[in-house]
Design a protein around this motif. Structure first.
Motif, PDB file in Angstrom:
ATOM      1  N   VAL A 118       0.835  -1.196   0.000  1.00 37.05           N
ATOM      2  CA  VAL A 118       0.000   0.000   0.000  1.00 37.05           C
ATOM      3  C   VAL A 118       0.876   1.255   0.000  1.00 37.05           C
ATOM      4  O   VAL A 118       1.814   1.355   0.772  1.00 37.05           O
ATOM      5  CB  VAL A 118      -0.914   0.005   1.235  1.00 37.05           C
ATOM      6  N   ASN A 119       0.550   2.178  -0.895  1.00 40.09           N
ATOM      7  CA  ASN A 119       1.334   3.391  -1.048  1.00 40.09           C
ATOM      8  C   ASN A 119       0.734   4.507  -0.193  1.00 40.09           C
ATOM      9  O   ASN A 119      -0.231   5.154  -0.583  1.00 40.09           O
ATOM     10  CB  ASN A 119       1.331   3.778  -2.537  1.00 40.09           C
ATOM     11  N   THR A 120       1.325   4.706   0.979  1.00 37.53           N
ATOM     12  CA  THR A 120       0.728   5.675   1.912  1.00 37.53           C
ATOM     13  C   THR A 120       1.117   7.118   1.575  1.00 37.53           C
ATOM     14  O   THR A 120       0.706   8.036   2.281  1.00 37.53           O
ATOM     15  CB  THR A 120       1.158   5.370   3.361  1.00 37.53           C
TER      16      THR A 120
ATOM     17  N   LEU B  16     -17.062   5.989   2.240  1.00 35.41           N
ATOM     18  CA  LEU B  16     -17.091   6.634   3.556  1.00 35.41           C
ATOM     19  C   LEU B  16     -17.398   5.567   4.597  1.00 35.41           C
ATOM     20  O   LEU B  16     -18.036   4.564   4.296  1.00 35.41           O
ATOM     21  CB  LEU B  16     -18.165   7.720   3.592  1.00 35.41           C
ATOM     22  N   VAL B  17     -16.941   5.803   5.812  1.00 32.26           N
ATOM     23  CA  VAL B  17     -17.213   4.855   6.890  1.00 32.26           C
ATOM     24  C   VAL B  17     -18.637   5.120   7.384  1.00 32.26           C
ATOM     25  O   VAL B  17     -18.913   6.190   7.909  1.00 32.26           O
ATOM     26  CB  VAL B  17     -16.201   5.033   8.031  1.00 32.26           C
TER      27      VAL B  17
ATOM     28  N   ARG C 227     -19.567   6.514  10.895  1.00 29.84           N
ATOM     29  CA  ARG C 227     -18.950   7.759  11.342  1.00 29.84           C
ATOM     30  C   ARG C 227     -19.675   8.937  10.709  1.00 29.84           C
ATOM     31  O   ARG C 227     -20.059   8.873   9.545  1.00 29.84           O
ATOM     32  CB  ARG C 227     -17.475   7.797  10.932  1.00 29.84           C
TER      33      ARG C 227
ATOM     34  N   LEU D 195     -10.812  10.972  10.303  1.00 31.15           N
ATOM     35  CA  LEU D 195     -10.218   9.626  10.324  1.00 31.15           C
ATOM     36  C   LEU D 195      -8.712   9.605  10.021  1.00 31.15           C
ATOM     37  O   LEU D 195      -7.940   9.059  10.804  1.00 31.15           O
ATOM     38  CB  LEU D 195     -10.997   8.721   9.366  1.00 31.15           C
ATOM     39  N   PRO D 196      -8.268  10.232   8.913  1.00 36.38           N
ATOM     40  CA  PRO D 196      -6.811  10.188   8.654  1.00 36.38           C
ATOM     41  C   PRO D 196      -6.000  10.886   9.741  1.00 36.38           C
ATOM     42  O   PRO D 196      -4.877  10.447  10.044  1.00 36.38           O
ATOM     43  CB  PRO D 196      -6.658  10.896   7.308  1.00 36.38           C
TER      44      PRO D 196
ATOM     45  N   GLU E  97      -6.792  11.014  12.922  1.00 36.54           N
ATOM     46  CA  GLU E  97      -6.752  10.121  14.082  1.00 36.54           C
ATOM     47  C   GLU E  97      -5.721   9.017  13.862  1.00 36.54           C
ATOM     48  O   GLU E  97      -5.017   8.617  14.793  1.00 36.54           O
ATOM     49  CB  GLU E  97      -8.134   9.516  14.331  1.00 36.54           C
ATOM     50  N   ILE E  98      -5.637   8.559  12.626  1.00 37.02           N
ATOM     51  CA  ILE E  98      -4.654   7.503  12.345  1.00 37.02           C
ATOM     52  C   ILE E  98      -3.238   8.044  12.524  1.00 37.02           C
ATOM     53  O   ILE E  98      -2.344   7.344  12.982  1.00 37.02           O
ATOM     54  CB  ILE E  98      -4.884   6.936  10.932  1.00 37.02           C
ATOM     55  N   ARG E  99      -3.060   9.318  12.216  1.00 37.52           N
ATOM     56  CA  ARG E  99      -1.740   9.928  12.408  1.00 37.52           C
ATOM     57  C   ARG E  99      -1.487  10.302  13.864  1.00 37.52           C
ATOM     58  O   ARG E  99      -0.427  10.806  14.204  1.00 37.52           O
ATOM     59  CB  ARG E  99      -1.624  11.196  11.560  1.00 37.52           C
TER      60      ARG E  99
ATOM     61  N   ARG F 120     -11.842  14.459   3.203  1.00 36.39           N
ATOM     62  CA  ARG F 120     -11.097  13.447   3.941  1.00 36.39           C
ATOM     63  C   ARG F 120      -9.740  13.183   3.292  1.00 36.39           C
ATOM     64  O   ARG F 120      -8.757  12.905   3.974  1.00 36.39           O
ATOM     65  CB  ARG F 120     -11.920  12.153   3.989  1.00 36.39           C
ATOM     66  N   THR F 121      -9.702  13.275   1.966  1.00 33.90           N
ATOM     67  CA  THR F 121      -8.425  13.080   1.273  1.00 33.90           C
ATOM     68  C   THR F 121      -7.513  14.283   1.477  1.00 33.90           C
ATOM     69  O   THR F 121      -6.320  14.141   1.734  1.00 33.90           O
ATOM     70  CB  THR F 121      -8.672  12.860  -0.230  1.00 33.90           C
TER      71      THR F 121
ATOM     72  N   ASN G 214      -5.525  15.158   4.916  1.00 33.73           N
ATOM     73  CA  ASN G 214      -4.304  14.407   5.184  1.00 33.73           C
ATOM     74  C   ASN G 214      -3.102  15.026   4.484  1.00 33.73           C
ATOM     75  O   ASN G 214      -1.966  14.612   4.698  1.00 33.73           O
ATOM     76  CB  ASN G 214      -4.499  12.955   4.721  1.00 33.73           C
TER      77      ASN G 214
END
Ligand SMILES: Nc1ncnc2c1ncn2[C@@H]1O[C@H](COP(=O)(O)OP(=O)(O)OP(=O)(O)O)[C@@H](O)[C@H]1O
Ligand SMILES: [Mg+2]
Lengths: 290, 293
Positions: free
Chosen positions: A104-106, A117-118, A121, A129-130, A132-134, A177-178, A181
Motif C-alpha cells: 500500500v502506497n501511503t 465513507l465509513v 462515522r 479519520l486520517p 486520528e490515524i496519524r 477526507r483526502t 491528510n
C-alpha cells in the motif's frame, strides 16, 4: 497564524483569498512521481481472463496535473489502484518516486470512484479519520476538520451520517477526507461526477487553487473530456479494454485558468476536438466489445 | 453470500433501524383509531372468554378472565383492599421469582455475549481455523438447544448455575454466528481506505474491522435477548423451585389453570418490556443506519 494556516502553508485556503502565484504549464521533469513501466493487469472471472490493462507506459511528472480519460471499463480505476499499491500488476512494474510499489502506497491520497465513507462515522468523524490515524487529536484536529468541512461546503452537516447525505455531498466528504491528510500526490477517480454544474465549477476552482498553491501531483480520472482539458497539464487517452495509452496531449492553455471562461478559448476547442476524435474511435469499439 | 450460510440459520442481518418518530409523518388520528379498536378487540375477547368459561367449557381447561385476574392479584400483591394492594405492589413473593429469572437471564446474556463475541471474532478473522471448524459449529447449531437442558441440569445441578449456563449457551450461538459473519464480511474498500492513510494492523482493526463486526454483534444480541429469557424460563420449568418458569410448571402440576395463565401474563409483560428496551437501545446505537427515503 492559526494552526490551521500553519498546516495549510503551501496549501490553498478559501479564507485568505490571496491571488495564487501563477504556475505556467509543464512541471519540472526531474525524475518522475509515478512510472508505469510495461504494466499489464489481468483479472480472472472464474476461468476466463479479463485483461483490464494491456500494456501501459506512462510517466507522471512531479507536480503535474494529469487527466486520464477513456471508455468505461478500460482500466482507469485499475491504474489508480496500481499506483496506490492496492493491487500488483500482472506484468511490468509501477514505481513511485523511483521506488517499486509493492505494498500500500501511503504517500498518495486516493479518492476512489466509490465514495467509501465509513458508514458509522459522521461527516466530521469521517474527515477526522486520517488525522486520528496519524495520532492527531484535540483542538488542532478539530480546527483542521472544521476548515475542510467549510472548504467543501458542508457546514451544518458535520453531525450527519453518510446515509443521510446526497451522492454529491458524500463525494465532497471524500474530497475533504483526502485533502485533510495533505498527501503529496492525489489520485482522484471521477471525483465530481455526481455534482451539479455550479458546484462542479466551484470544486474545479478549488482543486486548481489547491494544486497551484501546493506542489502536489494530481492524477485525475474522468469521463468528462471537457473537465480533463479544463484542469490538466496533460491529458492521457486510454484505449478500450485491454487499456493502452492511445494519446498523450499537452494542454497548453495558460495558467492560472479561469475555469468558467477557458472553455471559450479557441485553443480549448481545438484540443477538445483532437482528443474527442481519439476517444470517439474507442468509445465505439468499447461498445462492440460488450 | 458466504458459503457458511448454506444452512439456514437465524442470522439477523443488521437491517435499517426503524425511522425515528420525529421523521414519521404525523398520523395521530389513525393511531387513535387503531388504539381504540385494539382496546375494543381485547375487551371482546375477554368477554367471550368469560362467557365460554361460565356456559360452554369447563373452567378447569380454560380458567376465566375473572379467575386469572384474581390469581394475578394474589401473585402480585398482598392484602385485600385496593389500598393495601397498591401499597404492597409488587409482593415480595413476585419480586423473589422475578429476580431469580432476571438474574439467570442477565448473567446468561452477559456470559453468552462475551463468549460469542470473542470466539466469533477470532474464528471469523482466522480464516483457516474458521473454515476448519465451521461444520462442527453448524452441527451444534442445528441441535435444538432444549435437548441440552437435561444435560446441563445433570452437570450443574438444579440451582441457578444450570439455568445460567443454559441461557448463556443459547445466547452464545446467536451472538457467535452473527459476529463470525460480521468479522468475515468487512468491506475491503474501507480497509483499503485506512491503509492508504497509513493505518497499521491494529488501527485497521480498531477503526474498521471491530466497529463493522460490532454492528453484527448488536444484531445478534438483539436476537438473543428474548431467547435468553426463553432459556432461563425453560430451564426453570425442568428443575427448579423458584422463578417464572417454576411458577408456570408448579401451577400446571397442581392443575391450577388460572395460576398458569397468571404466570404467563407476567411473563408476557416482562418479555414485551425487555423487547421494547432493546428496540430503544438499538435505535440509539445504530442511528447511522437510519435511511431517509
Ligand atoms: N477487482 C477486480 N476483479 C475482477 N475484475 C476487475 C476488478 N477490477 C476491475 N476489473 C475489471 O477490469 C476492467 C477495468 O476496470 P476498471 O474499473 O479499471 O475500469 P474503468 O476504466 O475505471 O471504468 P469506469 O470508467 O466505468 O469506471 C473491467 O472489465 C472490470 O470488470
Ligand atoms: Mg473506474
Amino acid at each position: 497564524m492559526s494552526q490551521v494556516d500553519r498546516h495549510l502553508s503551501g496549501q490553498a485556503s478559501l479564507a485568505t483569498g490571496a491571488a495564487p502565484p501563477a504556475r505556467l504549464g509543464g512541471a519540472p521533469s526531474a525524475g518522475a512521481t509515478i512510472e508505469f513501466v510495461g504494466v499489464a493487469k489481468r483479472f480472472w472471472k472464474g476461468d476466463t481472463p479479463v485483461d483490464a490493462i494491456g500494456h501501459v507506459e506512462l510517466v507522471v511528472r512531479p507536480g503535474e496535473f494529469l487527466g486520464i480519460v477513456g471508455p468505461s471499463g478500460c482500466g482507469k480505476s485499475t491504474l489508480l489502484n496500481l499506483a496506490a499499491g492496492l493491487m500488483l500488476p500482472t506484468a511490468g512494474e509501477v514505481r513511485y518516486q523511483g521506488h517499486l510499489v509493492r505494498d500500500v502506497n501511503t504517500r498518495v491520497g486516493y479518492m476512489t470512484q466509490k465514495d467509501s465513507l465509513v458508514p458509522w462515522r459522521t461527516v466530521e468523524s469521517n474527515i477526522a479519520l486520517p488525522l486520528e490515524i496519524r495520532g492527531l487529536r484535540g483542538r488542532r484536529k478539530r480546527e483542521l476538520v472544521a476548515h475542510y468541512v467549510e472548504l467543501v461546503g458542508l457546514k451544518g452537516f458535520e453531525r450527519h451520517f453518510p446515509s443521510e447525505l446526497s451522492g454529491g455531498m458524500r463525494k465532497r466528504v471524500g474530497l475533504a477526507r483526502t485533502l485533510v491528510n495533505d498527501p503529496e500526490t492525489l489520485l482522484m477517480d471521477e471525483p465530481f461526477g455526481a455534482l451539479d454544474a455550479q458546484l462542479r465549477l466551484l470544486m474545479h476552482e478549488e482543486t486548481l487553487r489547491i494544486w497551484e498553491h501546493s506542489r502536489k501531483t494530481i492524477i485525475f480520472v474522468t469521463h468528462d473530456l471537457a473537465e480533463a482539458v479544463l484542469l490538466a497539464d496533460r491529458v492521457v487517452v486510454i484505449s478500450a479494454r485491454p487499456g493502452r495509452v492511445k494519446l498523450i496531449k499537452d494542454i497548453d492553455l495558460p495558467r492560472p485558468r479561469d475555469v468558467a471562461r477557458v472553455r471559450f478559448d479557441p485553443r480549448f476547442g481545438r484540443l477538445f476536438e483532437e482528443l474527442w476524435a481519439a476517444l470517439g474511435e474507442d468509445v465505439r469499439r468499447g461498445d462492440e466489445n460488450r | 453470500m458466504s458459503r457458511a450460510l448454506e444452512v439456514e440459520l437465524p442470522v439477523e442481518r443488521p437491517g435499517p433501524a426503524a425511522p425515528s418518530l420525529a421523521e414519521r409523518p404525523s398520523k395521530g388520528r389513525r393511531g387513535l383509531v387503531l388504539l381504540l379498536t385494539r382496546v375494543v378487540l381485547v375487551g371482546a375477547i375477554l368477554v367471550v372468554w368469560q362467557y365460554a368459561a361460565e356456559r360452554l367449557i369447563d373452567p378447569f381447561w380454560i380458567s376465566s378472565p375473572a379467575e386469572v385476574w384474581a390469581r394475578l392479584r394474589k401473585l402480585a400483591v398482598v392484602g385485600d383492599s385496593p389500598w393495601e394492594a397498591l401499597v404492597n405492589f409488587p409482593s415480595t413473593d413476585l419480586v423473589f421469582h422475578l429476580r431469580y429469572t432476571f438474574q439467570e437471564m442477565i448473567l446468561g446474556l452477559v456470559y453468552g455475549t462475551l463468549a460469542g463475541t470473542v470466539v466469533g471474532f477470532v474464528l471469523g478473522r482466522a480464516r483457516f481455523l474458521g473454515d476448519l471448524i465451521n461444520p462442527l459449529i453448524i452441527a451444534i447449531y442445528s441441535l435444538p438447544k432444549l435437548a441440552l437442558a437435561p444435560l446441563f441440569i445433570l452437570w450443574f445441578g438444579i440451582g441457578i448455575e444450570s439455568k445460567i449456563v443454559f441461557s448463556a449457551t443459547i445466547v452464545f450461538f446467536l451472538v457467535f454466528y452473527n459476529t463470525f459473519i460480521g468479522a468475515r464480511e468487512v468491506d475491503q474498500d474501507l480497509v483499503d481506505v485506512v491503509r492508504i492513510f497509513g493505518a497499521n494492523r491494529f488501527q485497521v482493526l480498531s477503526a474498521i474491522v471491530v466497529p463493522s463486526a460490532l454492528t453484527w454483534v448488536f444484531a445478534g444480541v438483539r436476537l438473543a435477548v428474548p431467547y435468553s429469557l426463553v432459556g432461563a424460563v425453560v430451564a426453570e420449568m425442568m428443575a427448579s423451585n423458584r422463578g417464572l418458569g417454576f411458577l408456570i410448571s408448579s401451577a400446571a402440576n397442581q392443575f391450577d389453570t388460572g395460576g398458569v395463565f397468571a404466570a404467563l401474563v407476567v411473563l408476557m409483560i416482562v418479555s414485551v418490556s425487555i423487547n421494547g428496551l432493546v428496540g430503544r437501545g438499538e435505535s440509539v446505537l445504530l442511528r447511522w443506519k437510519v435511511v431517509s427515503r
